[in-house]
Design a protein around this motif. Structure first.
Motif, mmCIF file in Angstrom:
data_model
loop_
_atom_site.group_PDB
_atom_site.id
_atom_site.type_symbol
_atom_site.label_atom_id
_atom_site.label_comp_id
_atom_site.label_asym_id
_atom_site.label_seq_id
_atom_site.Cartn_x
_atom_site.Cartn_y
_atom_site.Cartn_z
ATOM 1 N N ALA A 54 27.048 -70.660 83.081
ATOM 2 C CA ALA A 54 27.850 -71.815 83.488
ATOM 3 C C ALA A 54 27.102 -73.113 83.200
ATOM 4 C CB ALA A 54 28.191 -71.712 84.972
ATOM 5 N N MET A 55 25.808 -73.117 83.499
ATOM 6 C CA MET A 55 24.997 -74.313 83.266
ATOM 7 C C MET A 55 24.839 -74.583 81.773
ATOM 8 S SD MET A 55 21.373 -75.144 85.171
ATOM 9 C CE MET A 55 22.056 -74.863 86.811
ATOM 10 N N PHE A 56 24.707 -73.530 80.985
ATOM 11 C CA PHE A 56 24.625 -73.658 79.525
ATOM 12 C C PHE A 56 25.899 -74.333 79.005
ATOM 13 C CE2 PHE A 56 23.226 -71.022 75.533
ATOM 14 C CZ PHE A 56 23.010 -72.205 74.845
ATOM 15 N N SER A 57 27.050 -73.903 79.520
ATOM 16 C CA SER A 57 28.325 -74.516 79.127
ATOM 17 C C SER A 57 28.323 -76.009 79.423
ATOM 18 C CB SER A 57 29.485 -73.852 79.881
ATOM 19 O OG SER A 57 29.538 -72.469 79.650
ATOM 20 N N LEU A 58 27.850 -76.360 80.608
ATOM 21 C CA LEU A 58 27.847 -77.767 81.022
ATOM 22 C C LEU A 58 26.874 -78.597 80.192
ATOM 23 C CD1 LEU A 58 28.006 -77.129 84.860
ATOM 24 C CD2 LEU A 58 29.829 -78.096 83.449
ATOM 25 N N MET A 59 25.757 -77.995 79.758
ATOM 26 C CA MET A 59 24.801 -78.728 78.924
ATOM 27 C C MET A 59 25.392 -79.013 77.542
ATOM 28 S SD MET A 59 22.406 -79.344 80.935
ATOM 29 C CE MET A 59 23.724 -79.334 82.172
ATOM 30 N N ILE A 60 26.146 -78.056 77.010
ATOM 31 C CA ILE A 60 26.815 -78.284 75.726
ATOM 32 C C ILE A 60 27.851 -79.398 75.877
ATOM 33 C CG2 ILE A 60 28.317 -77.266 73.979
ATOM 34 C CD1 ILE A 60 25.529 -76.162 73.797
ATOM 35 N N ILE A 61 28.573 -79.385 76.990
ATOM 36 C CA ILE A 61 29.582 -80.424 77.246
ATOM 37 C C ILE A 61 28.915 -81.791 77.380
ATOM 38 C CG2 ILE A 61 31.309 -81.243 78.906
ATOM 39 C CD1 ILE A 61 31.846 -78.233 79.536
ATOM 40 N N LEU A 62 27.790 -81.851 78.101
ATOM 41 C CA LEU A 62 27.078 -83.122 78.278
ATOM 42 C C LEU A 62 26.609 -83.701 76.950
ATOM 43 C CD1 LEU A 62 24.690 -83.038 81.389
ATOM 44 C CD2 LEU A 62 26.646 -84.520 80.971
ATOM 45 N N SER A 63 26.225 -82.834 76.022
ATOM 46 C CA SER A 63 25.707 -83.310 74.737
ATOM 47 C C SER A 63 26.786 -83.955 73.876
ATOM 48 C CB SER A 63 25.056 -82.156 73.964
ATOM 49 O OG SER A 63 26.020 -81.192 73.580
ATOM 50 N N ALA A 64 28.054 -83.861 74.296
ATOM 51 C CA ALA A 64 29.145 -84.469 73.527
ATOM 52 C C ALA A 64 29.179 -85.987 73.672
ATOM 53 C CB ALA A 64 30.488 -83.878 73.957
ATOM 54 N N ARG A 65 28.412 -86.529 74.617
ATOM 55 C CA ARG A 65 28.278 -87.979 74.788
ATOM 56 C C ARG A 65 29.640 -88.649 75.027
ATOM 57 N NH1 ARG A 65 26.054 -90.685 69.776
ATOM 58 N NH2 ARG A 65 24.449 -89.099 69.858
ATOM 59 N N LEU A 66 30.408 -88.090 75.960
ATOM 60 C CA LEU A 66 31.731 -88.627 76.271
ATOM 61 C C LEU A 66 31.618 -89.824 77.212
ATOM 62 C CD1 LEU A 66 33.588 -85.240 76.899
ATOM 63 C CD2 LEU A 66 33.519 -86.579 74.782
ATOM 64 N N TYR A 93 37.365 -68.403 84.983
ATOM 65 C CA TYR A 93 36.534 -69.601 85.158
ATOM 66 C C TYR A 93 35.550 -69.757 84.000
ATOM 67 C CZ TYR A 93 33.233 -72.906 87.232
ATOM 68 O OH TYR A 93 32.425 -73.987 87.461
ATOM 69 N N LEU A 94 34.813 -68.686 83.691
ATOM 70 C CA LEU A 94 33.817 -68.766 82.625
ATOM 71 C C LEU A 94 34.467 -68.941 81.256
ATOM 72 C CD1 LEU A 94 31.143 -66.113 83.690
ATOM 73 C CD2 LEU A 94 30.919 -68.603 83.693
ATOM 74 N N PHE A 95 35.655 -68.373 81.087
ATOM 75 C CA PHE A 95 36.352 -68.516 79.807
ATOM 76 C C PHE A 95 36.762 -69.973 79.582
ATOM 77 C CE2 PHE A 95 40.192 -68.583 77.167
ATOM 78 C CZ PHE A 95 39.735 -67.894 76.049
ATOM 79 N N ILE A 96 37.350 -70.590 80.608
ATOM 80 C CA ILE A 96 37.776 -71.992 80.482
ATOM 81 C C ILE A 96 36.570 -72.895 80.252
ATOM 82 C CG2 ILE A 96 38.793 -73.946 81.719
ATOM 83 C CD1 ILE A 96 40.654 -71.922 83.107
ATOM 84 N N LEU A 97 35.512 -72.689 81.052
ATOM 85 C CA LEU A 97 34.310 -73.513 80.922
ATOM 86 C C LEU A 97 33.685 -73.330 79.535
ATOM 87 C CD1 LEU A 97 32.795 -75.466 82.809
ATOM 88 C CD2 LEU A 97 31.278 -73.579 83.423
#
Length: 435
Positions: free
Chosen positions: A55-67, A187-191
């Motif tokens: 879950a945290m790995f998913s969030l780190m990839i999302i954070l790197s998108a610089r939104l 949950y994990l699929f959506i994330l």
């Protein structure tokens, strides 16, 4: 003014979203069954590490998108990347301990059985996890221990997206709790899908989806201390920003490689953008070779480092070397609306020859009665410190303090101010931990 509660909520959001899978997992069986013995306990801890880590790995990839949304839930995009660095390290630890803890039950059979569990086999869902961990490990080793040119370093980080995709397949094909727990699986699929979309958006298709504003170089002025002030004008609509913010600039010039770098504006809002850039490193060593007419693309603005973002109008600004750049944007932006601000500005350089903007700053001081500037040279006066500042600005503990300079300078001053009794929420630093 920024909503301070909202601006710090990003850290809590990451923690809650990362722990949610483990909460769903706990609902399946009683805790007593999960931890009834050593084998069950290590297996459960391994599963928790894997679920939280994924879950945290998913969030780190999302954070790197610089939104842009990250500007609101963190105190600027800088803080989002500080969180990215911190939780990224934690993610790696969790994913590393995931197989090691699961291997304990095989170790009870034999060391050979445990070793076989950790090594590649004919079972590809397990191999996907091994490949993901291997790619992540190699990428992090390169990041922390090998000095590469920026464009090569940046390219290697695209492999983190590849590692995530392998990890994603591992999670959904391995036949674990994720397969039997529908809530956990959904949950994990959506994330995970949001993370993959974020990776594709930023790393693969950024040239098509990310809005960048076209500019052209109008001039390059050589200043003291190997600083060049690059002047750009828009080819279309100009960009609006808050004094102190920064942007990512990609120059299209024969003098520079075509990659985006973060630079703070040194200008006030207006048709012309200015950047104070010091000649150093692989990329900026050629910044003075930019020519009039060279094209540039601007992405931004980003950041919350601005005197206007704080309700306290009594402030102290501290600049070290080229860290003066965002403060020049603020100084050049001072107008009648800012007459209520009382500012002590400490401009610190190595020697007298290093004051790139001294003459202009002295002119600005003449027009702003509540602005006081202290020019500081370390060669003759030593390094600036909290005691010196306390002596010259006696009410420093009642002011907001803005600092921009080298990492060492900002870290040391922050420690000294905290020890002196200044509330940590009054201390604001500009840290380019953005990659």
């Amino acid at each position: 003014m920024q909503n301070k509660i909202l601006a710090r909520s990003g850290w809590y959001i990451i923690i809650i979203l990362s722990l949610a899978p483990s909460a769903f997992w706990f609902l399946e069986l009683p805790i007593s069954a999960r931890f009834s013995g050593a084998s069950e306990a290590t297996q459960s801890l391994g599963q928790i590490a894997g679920l939280t880590g994924m879950a945290m790995f998913s969030l780190m990839i999302i954070l790197s998108a610089r939104l842009k949304i990250f500007e609101k839930v963190f105190a600027g995009i800088n803080e989002a990347y500080v969180a990215h660095h911190f939780f990224g390290g934690l993610t790696f630890c969790l994913l590393l301990f995931h197989p090691l803890l699961l291997a304990y039950q095989y170790l009870q059979i034999s060391s050979r059985a445990a070793a076989l569990f950790l090594l590649p086999s004919a079972y590809w869902p397990q191999n996907f996890g091994i490949i993901a961990l291997l790619i992540t490990t190699v990428t992090l080793v390169i990041t922390f221990y090998i000095k590469l040119k920026y464009q090569i370093w940046k390219f290697t980080h695209k492999f983190m997206g590849l590692a995530f995709i392998f990890a994603f397949f591992h999670v959904f094909l391995i036949g674990s709790n994720v397969g039997s727990n529908q809530l956990l699986r959904t949950y994990l699929f959506i994330l995970g899908m949001v993370a993959i979309a974020a990776f594709l958006y930023r790393a693969m298709f950024g040239n098509y989806f990310i809005r960048r504003i076209p500019y052209v170089v109008e001039g390059v002025d050589a200043l003291p201390d190997k600083i060049f002030e690059v002047k750009l004008v828009p080819l279309g609509q100009e960009m609006k920003f808050v004094p102190g913010q920064f942007v990512f600039v990609k120059f299209y010039s024969n003098a520079l490689t075509r990659e985006a770098h973060p630079f703070s504006m040194s200008s006030a809002n207006g048709n012309q953008l200015k950047f104070g850039i010091k000649e150093s490193g692989d990329y900026t060593s050629n910044i003075g070779k930019l020519k009039v007419g060279d094209k540039a693309e601007i992405e931004g603005p980003f950041g919350a480092f601005s005197f206007r973002n704080h309700s306290n109008r009594k402030q102290a600004w501290i600049a070290g070397g080229v860290g003066v750049t965002p403060f020049m944007s603020m100084l050049r932006s001072l107008n009648g609306e800012d007459s209520g601000f009382m500012i002590d500005f400490y401009y610190c350089v190595k020697d007298e020859a290093g004051f790139a903007f001294r003459a202009e700053i002295e002119e600005i001081v003449k027009k702003n009665k509540n602005l006081r500037v202290i020019f500081w040279t370390t060669d003759t006066m030593g390094f600036i410190n909290s005691k010196v500042i306390k002596n010259k600005t006696p009410d420093i503990n009642n002011r907001d303090v803005l600092i921009c300079g080298s990492d060492i300078m900002m870290s040391e001053l922050k420690k000294q101010f905290l020890k002196q009794g200044i509330n940590k929420n009054q201390i604001h630093t500009e840290e380019f931990k953005l990659y």
